[in-house]
Design a protein around this motif. Structure first.
Motif, mmCIF file in Angstrom:
data_model
loop_
_atom_site.group_PDB
_atom_site.id
_atom_site.type_symbol
_atom_site.label_atom_id
_atom_site.label_comp_id
_atom_site.label_asym_id
_atom_site.label_seq_id
_atom_site.Cartn_x
_atom_site.Cartn_y
_atom_site.Cartn_z
ATOM 1 N N LEU A 41 0.811 -1.218 0.000
ATOM 2 C CA LEU A 41 0.000 0.000 0.000
ATOM 3 C C LEU A 41 0.846 1.270 0.000
ATOM 4 O O LEU A 41 0.564 2.192 -0.788
ATOM 5 C CB LEU A 41 -0.962 -0.018 1.197
ATOM 6 C CG LEU A 41 -2.262 -0.800 1.000
ATOM 7 C CD1 LEU A 41 -3.005 -0.925 2.313
ATOM 8 C CD2 LEU A 41 -3.145 -0.120 -0.046
ATOM 9 N N PRO A 42 1.886 1.371 0.854
ATOM 10 C CA PRO A 42 2.726 2.581 0.783
ATOM 11 C C PRO A 42 3.358 2.780 -0.591
ATOM 12 O O PRO A 42 3.427 3.912 -1.091
ATOM 13 C CB PRO A 42 3.783 2.330 1.870
ATOM 14 C CG PRO A 42 3.110 1.426 2.841
ATOM 15 C CD PRO A 42 2.251 0.532 2.001
ATOM 16 N N GLN A 43 3.817 1.690 -1.223
ATOM 17 C CA GLN A 43 4.428 1.812 -2.552
ATOM 18 C C GLN A 43 3.382 2.217 -3.589
ATOM 19 O O GLN A 43 3.661 3.038 -4.483
ATOM 20 C CB GLN A 43 5.076 0.492 -2.955
ATOM 21 C CG GLN A 43 5.776 0.534 -4.305
ATOM 22 C CD GLN A 43 6.969 1.467 -4.317
ATOM 23 O OE1 GLN A 43 7.901 1.282 -3.553
ATOM 24 N NE2 GLN A 43 6.942 2.475 -5.179
ATOM 25 N N LEU A 44 2.199 1.643 -3.500
ATOM 26 C CA LEU A 44 1.121 1.996 -4.425
ATOM 27 C C LEU A 44 0.825 3.489 -4.355
ATOM 28 O O LEU A 44 0.730 4.175 -5.382
ATOM 29 C CB LEU A 44 -0.129 1.186 -4.085
ATOM 30 C CG LEU A 44 -1.366 1.402 -4.961
ATOM 31 C CD1 LEU A 44 -1.136 0.829 -6.356
ATOM 32 C CD2 LEU A 44 -2.593 0.761 -4.314
ATOM 33 N N LEU A 45 0.694 4.001 -3.147
ATOM 34 C CA LEU A 45 0.378 5.418 -2.971
ATOM 35 C C LEU A 45 1.542 6.300 -3.398
ATOM 36 O O LEU A 45 1.336 7.365 -4.001
ATOM 37 C CB LEU A 45 0.014 5.681 -1.502
ATOM 38 C CG LEU A 45 -1.222 4.937 -0.985
ATOM 39 C CD1 LEU A 45 -1.438 5.211 0.494
ATOM 40 C CD2 LEU A 45 -2.460 5.322 -1.786
ATOM 41 N N HIS A 46 2.759 5.868 -3.114
ATOM 42 C CA HIS A 46 3.943 6.634 -3.512
ATOM 43 C C HIS A 46 4.049 6.737 -5.032
ATOM 44 O O HIS A 46 4.295 7.819 -5.581
ATOM 45 C CB HIS A 46 5.203 5.988 -2.941
ATOM 46 C CG HIS A 46 6.476 6.613 -3.427
ATOM 47 N ND1 HIS A 46 6.954 7.804 -2.924
ATOM 48 C CD2 HIS A 46 7.367 6.218 -4.388
ATOM 49 C CE1 HIS A 46 8.080 8.122 -3.560
ATOM 50 N NE2 HIS A 46 8.344 7.181 -4.441
ATOM 51 N N ALA B 42 -5.082 -8.636 -2.377
ATOM 52 C CA ALA B 42 -5.505 -8.138 -1.069
ATOM 53 C C ALA B 42 -5.256 -6.640 -0.960
ATOM 54 O O ALA B 42 -6.079 -5.890 -0.424
ATOM 55 C CB ALA B 42 -4.761 -8.884 0.033
ATOM 56 N N CYS B 43 -4.111 -6.195 -1.473
ATOM 57 C CA CYS B 43 -3.783 -4.771 -1.477
ATOM 58 C C CYS B 43 -4.802 -3.974 -2.274
ATOM 59 O O CYS B 43 -5.280 -2.918 -1.820
ATOM 60 C CB CYS B 43 -2.375 -4.575 -2.034
ATOM 61 S SG CYS B 43 -1.924 -2.857 -2.374
ATOM 62 N N LEU B 44 -5.150 -4.452 -3.454
ATOM 63 C CA LEU B 44 -6.105 -3.739 -4.304
ATOM 64 C C LEU B 44 -7.482 -3.696 -3.655
ATOM 65 O O LEU B 44 -8.204 -2.697 -3.765
ATOM 66 C CB LEU B 44 -6.178 -4.409 -5.678
ATOM 67 C CG LEU B 44 -4.876 -4.394 -6.487
ATOM 68 C CD1 LEU B 44 -5.066 -5.142 -7.814
ATOM 69 C CD2 LEU B 44 -4.381 -2.974 -6.739
ATOM 70 N N PHE B 45 -7.857 -4.768 -2.967
ATOM 71 C CA PHE B 45 -9.140 -4.786 -2.257
ATOM 72 C C PHE B 45 -9.146 -3.743 -1.144
ATOM 73 O O PHE B 45 -10.080 -2.932 -1.029
ATOM 74 C CB PHE B 45 -9.394 -6.183 -1.686
ATOM 75 C CG PHE B 45 -10.625 -6.275 -0.825
ATOM 76 C CD1 PHE B 45 -11.883 -6.363 -1.401
ATOM 77 C CD2 PHE B 45 -10.531 -6.271 0.566
ATOM 78 C CE1 PHE B 45 -13.032 -6.440 -0.614
ATOM 79 C CE2 PHE B 45 -11.654 -6.350 1.359
ATOM 80 C CZ PHE B 45 -12.910 -6.438 0.760
ATOM 81 N N ILE B 46 -8.118 -3.736 -0.318
ATOM 82 C CA ILE B 46 -8.058 -2.767 0.783
ATOM 83 C C ILE B 46 -8.015 -1.348 0.240
ATOM 84 O O ILE B 46 -8.652 -0.432 0.782
ATOM 85 C CB ILE B 46 -6.839 -3.054 1.681
ATOM 86 C CG1 ILE B 46 -7.045 -4.370 2.440
ATOM 87 C CG2 ILE B 46 -6.607 -1.921 2.667
ATOM 88 C CD1 ILE B 46 -5.870 -4.772 3.302
#
Length: 291
Positions: free
Chosen positions: A183-188, A273-277
């Motif tokens: 999640l942190p990498q996705l947002l970054h 799971a990351c994409l769901f959250i």
């Protein structure tokens, strides 16, 4: 039926969560180019999988995800009755998956991870922060299902052999690969303007840099795991999947893992799971009329 009577159906919370879980699985499958995984280019390191099968498998799991969410709403609290109900539903979902795929294990790990997260989200749809949902999922995962079959899965066997953290332990710790890395990498990557597909690839790579992926260990041992972790970090260090240098490293990693027959299926499950959250964290996707 008259066209004016074709009103959009109002979906229940359980149906919306099931939709989001299936969407996450399909988005993960479609994401390209993933190293040694099934994607829009081909079957990666697999001989028994293809993109159409991954889609069919994901769709077959919708009733199970809905039933897990309904169970959470019905029980209303974390406890052994809910844990065992979710376990039973998960096993029924796994059988539906195997019936759909002709016995091919496409999403067993994802049923575990997304099933827990769907259940956790349904328990308190007003509290959808990643930390809150993952903690509720962890509390559920820590309970022992008395009716679960005891034979060890390939992943569990490999985890024991190598002393690695398997899917069960990852869930019991609150999915740190998702909350602390993906999640942190996705947002970054999004904030840096890298584009959604590249941001998702970077999130997958962030998981791969540290995960003791039992799918890779089972297929290629410690050499495969070292290659995956080192190669994923090299892509990120080169600027990520949106950079030319990063793409070159990603292609190299893809070729290396395919040569080793090492497919990071555990990382793929955690990306879903990351994409769901990510979709539920704002809460907007769970509101009436969001679909």
């Amino acid at each position: 039926m008259h066209a004016l009577n074709l009103q959009p159906k109002t979906l229940s919370l359980a149906e919306r969560l099931a939709d989001l879980a299936v969407d996450a699985l399909i988005d993960e499958a479609d994401l390209s180019p993933k190293p040694a995984l099934v994607d829009r280019r081909g079957n990666g390191a697999h001989t028994d999988l293809h993109l159409g099968l991954m889609h069919a498998s994901a769709l077959s799991l919708w009733p199970a995800f809905r039933a897990m969410a309904d169970a959470a709403i019905a029980f209303g609290e974390i406890g052994l009755p809910l844990r065992e109900a979710v376990g039973r539903i998960g096993r029924e979902g796994e059988q539906a998956m195997l019936d759909t795929t002709g016995g091919v294990n496409t999403h067993r790990g994802a049923i575990w991870a997304l099933g827990l997260l769907v259940t956790a989200a349904a328990l308190d749809p007003e509290s959808t922060a990643a930390s809150s949902v993952s903690i509720r999922a962890a509390r559920l995962a820590l309970l022992d299902d008395r009716y679960a079959p005891r034979p060890l899965s390939h992943g569990a066997q490999v985890a024991q052999r190598y002393g690695a953290r398997g899917a069960r332990e990852e869930a019991q710790l609150g999915f740190p690969a998702v909350t602390q890395r993906a999640l942190p990498q996705l947002l970054h990557s999004r904030a840096a303007g890298h584009g959604e597909q590249n941001a998702r690839l970077d999130a997958l790579l962030a998981i791969m840099t540290n995960l003791a992926d039992t799918c890779v260990l089972y297929r290629a041992g410690e050499q495969g795991l070292y290659t995956m972790q080192r190669g994923a970090q090299a892509v990120l260090d080169a600027g990520g999947s949106s950079s030319l240098a990063g793409r070159r490293r990603l292609h190299e990693l893809d070729q290396q893992l395919i040569a080793l027959n090492a497919s990071p299926g555990g990382a793929a499950d955690l990306l879903a799971a990351c994409l769901f959250i990510d979709r539920i964290e704002s809460g907007d996707s769970l509101k009436q009329g969001a679909f």
